[in-house]
Write an enzyme that holds these catalytic residues in place. Structure first.
Site, PDB file in Angstrom:
ATOM      1  N   HIS A  25       5.398   4.373  -8.215  1.00  0.00           N
ATOM      2  CA  HIS A  25       4.663   3.081  -7.823  1.00  0.00           C
ATOM      3  C   HIS A  25       4.233   2.539  -9.164  1.00  0.00           C
ATOM      4  O   HIS A  25       3.171   2.461  -9.537  1.00  0.00           O
ATOM      5  CB  HIS A  25       3.640   3.888  -6.940  1.00  0.00           C
ATOM      6  CG  HIS A  25       2.637   2.472  -6.417  1.00  0.00           C
ATOM      7  ND1 HIS A  25       1.837   2.784  -5.297  1.00  0.00           N
ATOM      8  CD2 HIS A  25       2.643   1.075  -6.626  1.00  0.00           C
ATOM      9  CE1 HIS A  25       1.173   1.611  -4.888  1.00  0.00           C
ATOM     10  NE2 HIS A  25       1.872   0.860  -5.954  1.00  0.00           N
ATOM     11  N   GLU A 208      -4.486   1.149   1.312  1.00  0.00           N
ATOM     12  CA  GLU A 208      -5.086   0.744   0.072  1.00  0.00           C
ATOM     13  C   GLU A 208      -6.218   0.382   0.330  1.00  0.00           C
ATOM     14  O   GLU A 208      -7.170   1.068  -0.053  1.00  0.00           O
ATOM     15  CB  GLU A 208      -4.396  -0.237  -0.746  1.00  0.00           C
ATOM     16  CG  GLU A 208      -4.779  -0.650  -2.108  1.00  0.00           C
ATOM     17  CD  GLU A 208      -3.971  -1.520  -2.757  1.00  0.00           C
ATOM     18  OE1 GLU A 208      -3.154  -2.276  -2.231  1.00  0.00           O
ATOM     19  OE2 GLU A 208      -4.225  -1.625  -4.150  1.00  0.00           O
TER      20      GLU A 208
HETATM   21  N1  ADE Z   1       1.207  -5.997  -6.145  1.00  0.00           N
HETATM   22  C1  ADE Z   1       1.048  -5.334  -7.271  1.00  0.00           C
HETATM   23  N2  ADE Z   1      -0.109  -4.465  -7.181  1.00  0.00           N
HETATM   24  C2  ADE Z   1      -0.328  -4.474  -5.676  1.00  0.00           C
HETATM   25  C3  ADE Z   1      -1.533  -3.549  -5.047  1.00  0.00           C
HETATM   26  N3  ADE Z   1      -2.139  -2.692  -5.741  1.00  0.00           N
HETATM   27  N4  ADE Z   1      -1.509  -3.500  -3.802  1.00  0.00           N
HETATM   28  C4  ADE Z   1      -0.684  -4.680  -3.128  1.00  0.00           C
HETATM   29  N5  ADE Z   1       0.112  -5.339  -3.702  1.00  0.00           N
HETATM   30  C5  ADE Z   1       0.362  -5.150  -5.076  1.00  0.00           C
HETATM   31 ZN    ZN Z   2       0.979  -1.323  -5.688  1.00  0.00          ZN
END
Ligand code: ADE
Ligand code: ZN
Length: 345
Positions: A25, A208
Site C-alpha cells: 500500500h 480508513e
Molecule cells: N490517496 C492517497 N493516499 C490516500 C489515502 N490514505 N486514502 C485515500 N486515498 C488516498
Molecule cells: Zn492509501
C-alpha cells in the site's frame, strides 16, 4: 502459526529493519518528496504556491483525509513527462530497497494526470520502466496497481480503464482511493465487475475513515481480494469474523493513520489488536513523503509505541508476502528469506 523465540527488545529495531518485507500500500504520488516537487516544478516551468521546500513541508499539518488529499493532488501537478514519472518511482524504489522491501505493489492515480492533459502512456511507461530497472538493479520486485479516484464518477472510471487497457500488461490490478466518506464502494460495482472479468486483481480502500459497511461492500459488491486500511473494522465484530474466516489481508498504514488523525496517538493504534484477533494485517507507508516515514520508520515507530514483539514482527512480514500478488514460488522464496533472517537474529 510459526512460533518465534523471544528477542530482547533492544535487538528488535535492527531485526525490524533487516527483515525482508513486502509493501502492498504505497501511492507513488505520495512518495514525491518536497525537494523533488521543487526540482520538477523548475524543470517543467510549473508554478507552485509555496516559496520554498520548508514552506511546503510546513503545510503538511493535516486534520483528516481530505485536508491531505488537497495538498497531495496539488503536489502531483509538477509531473508532466515520462522521465518525471520514472524519477519519482525510482526515488521511491531506492528507499524501498534500503528498507529491505523485496516486493512492492505500487498504486498510481492516472486520473490526477490525464485530467491535466498528460497521456496515459506517458504515466504508465515512466512508472513501469522504473519497476523494470528496480528488478535488475535493486533486487526489488515491483508491480503496478491502477487506482480509480472515488470522488469522480463511474463514467470517468470507465473512461480511465479504457485508456489504460492498451497497457494492460504493465499493471496487475485496480484499486479505489481518494475521498472515502460519501463515496461507497458500490458506486464502482460495474467497473470492478469489468476489471474482474479482465482477470485483474482487485483491492479497495475501505474503513480508513469510512464505516464497516464500506468494508462489507468492498468485499461483497466489488469482490476485492484485499482491503486497504480497514482499521474501522473492529467496530463490527461480525466483520472481524468475516475478515478472519476468509483471511482477507488488511494493508494498514500506521503513520498515515496518525498524521490524518484516525488515531490520536500511535499508542492507540489497533494494529496489535488486529493481529491478535488473527487478521492478516500488514504494515505499509501509504504516502511516505507526506506522513513522515517509509516502511522501516512505520515499523520502528509503531513497535516502539505499542509494545509489539518479534512474534508480531514475523507475522506482519509473513502476512505481507502471503497477502501479496506475487507468484506462489516467489512467495515461498520470500518466506524462506524471512525465516532465515529470524533464525540468524
Ligand atoms: N490517496 C492517497 N493516499 C490516500 C489515502 N490514505 N486514502 C485515500 N486515498 C488516498
Ligand atoms: Zn492509501
Amino acid at each position: 502459526m510459526t512460533a518465534i523465540r523471544p528477542i530482547p527488545s533492544d535487538r528488535l529495531p535492527a531485526l525490524l529493519a533487516a527483515m525482508p518485507k513486502a509493501e502492498l500500500h504505497i501511492h507513488i504520488e505520495g512518495s514525491l518528496e518536497p525537494e523533488l516537487i521543487f526540482a520538477l516544478a523548475q524543470r517543467n516551468g510549473v508554478a507552485i504556491p509555496y516559496a520554498s521546500v520548508e514552506e511546503l513541508r510546513k503545510a503538511y499539518a493535516f486534520t483528516n483525509l481530505q485536508s491531505f488529499l488537497d495538498i497531495y493532488y496539488a503536489g502531483a501537478s509538477v509531473l508532466l513527462k515520462e522521465q518525471d514519472f520514472y524519477d519519482m518511482t525510482w526515488a521511491y524504489l531506492e528507499k524501498a530497497a534500503a528498507d529491505n522491501v523485496v516486493r512492492s505493489e505500487i498504486f498510481f492515480d492516472p486520473q490526477t494526470h490525464t485530467a491535466r492533459g498528460v497521456a496515459m502512456q506517458t504515466v504508465i511507461d515512466g512508472l513501469h520502466r522504473a519497476c523494470t530497472d528496480a528488478k535488475a538493479k535493486l533486487g526489488v520486485d515491483a508491480e503496478l496497481i491502477l487506482c480509480f479516484l472515488r470522488h469522480l464518477s463511474e463514467e470517468d472510471a470507465f473512461d480511465t480503464l479504457e485508456q489504460a487497457l492498451p497497457f494492460k500488461d504493465k499493471f496487475i490490478g485496480v484499486g479505489l482511493d481518494s475521498s472515502e466518506v460519501g463515496h461507497p464502494p458500490e458506486k464502482f460495482a460495474r467497473v470492478f465487475a469489468k476489471c474482474r472479468a479482465l482477470g485483474l486483481h482487485l483491492v479497495a480502500h475501505a474503513g480508513e475513515e469510512g464505516p464497516p459497511a464500506y468494508v462489507w461492500s468492498a468485499l461483497d459488491v466489488l469482490k476485492v481480494e484485499r482491503i486497504d486500511h480497514g482499521v474501522q473494522s473492529p467496530k463490527d465484530p461480525e466483520l472481524v469474523k468475516r475478515l478472519a474466516k476468509d483471511r482477507i489481508p488488511l494493508t494498514v498504514c500506521p503513520l498515515s493513520n496518525l498524521k490524518l488523525c484516525v488515531f490520536p496517538q500511535l499508542a492507540d493504534h489497533n494494529l496489535k489488536a488486529l493481529l491478535d484477533a488473527g487478521l492478516v494485517a500488514t504494515v505499509n507507508s501509504d504516502d511516505p513523503a507526506y506522513f513522515g516515514g517509509y516502511m522501516n520508520e512505520n515499523f520502528l515507530q509503531t513497535f516502539a509505541a505499542t509494545g509489539m514483539t518479534a512474534q508480531h514482527a514475523y507475522q506482519l512480514a509473513r502476512n505481507s508476502f502471503e497477502g501479496s500478488f506475487a507468484r506462489e514460488a516467489d512467495k515461498r522464496r520470500y518466506i524462506e528469506k524471512l525465516d532465515a533472517a529470524f533464525a540468524a537474529a
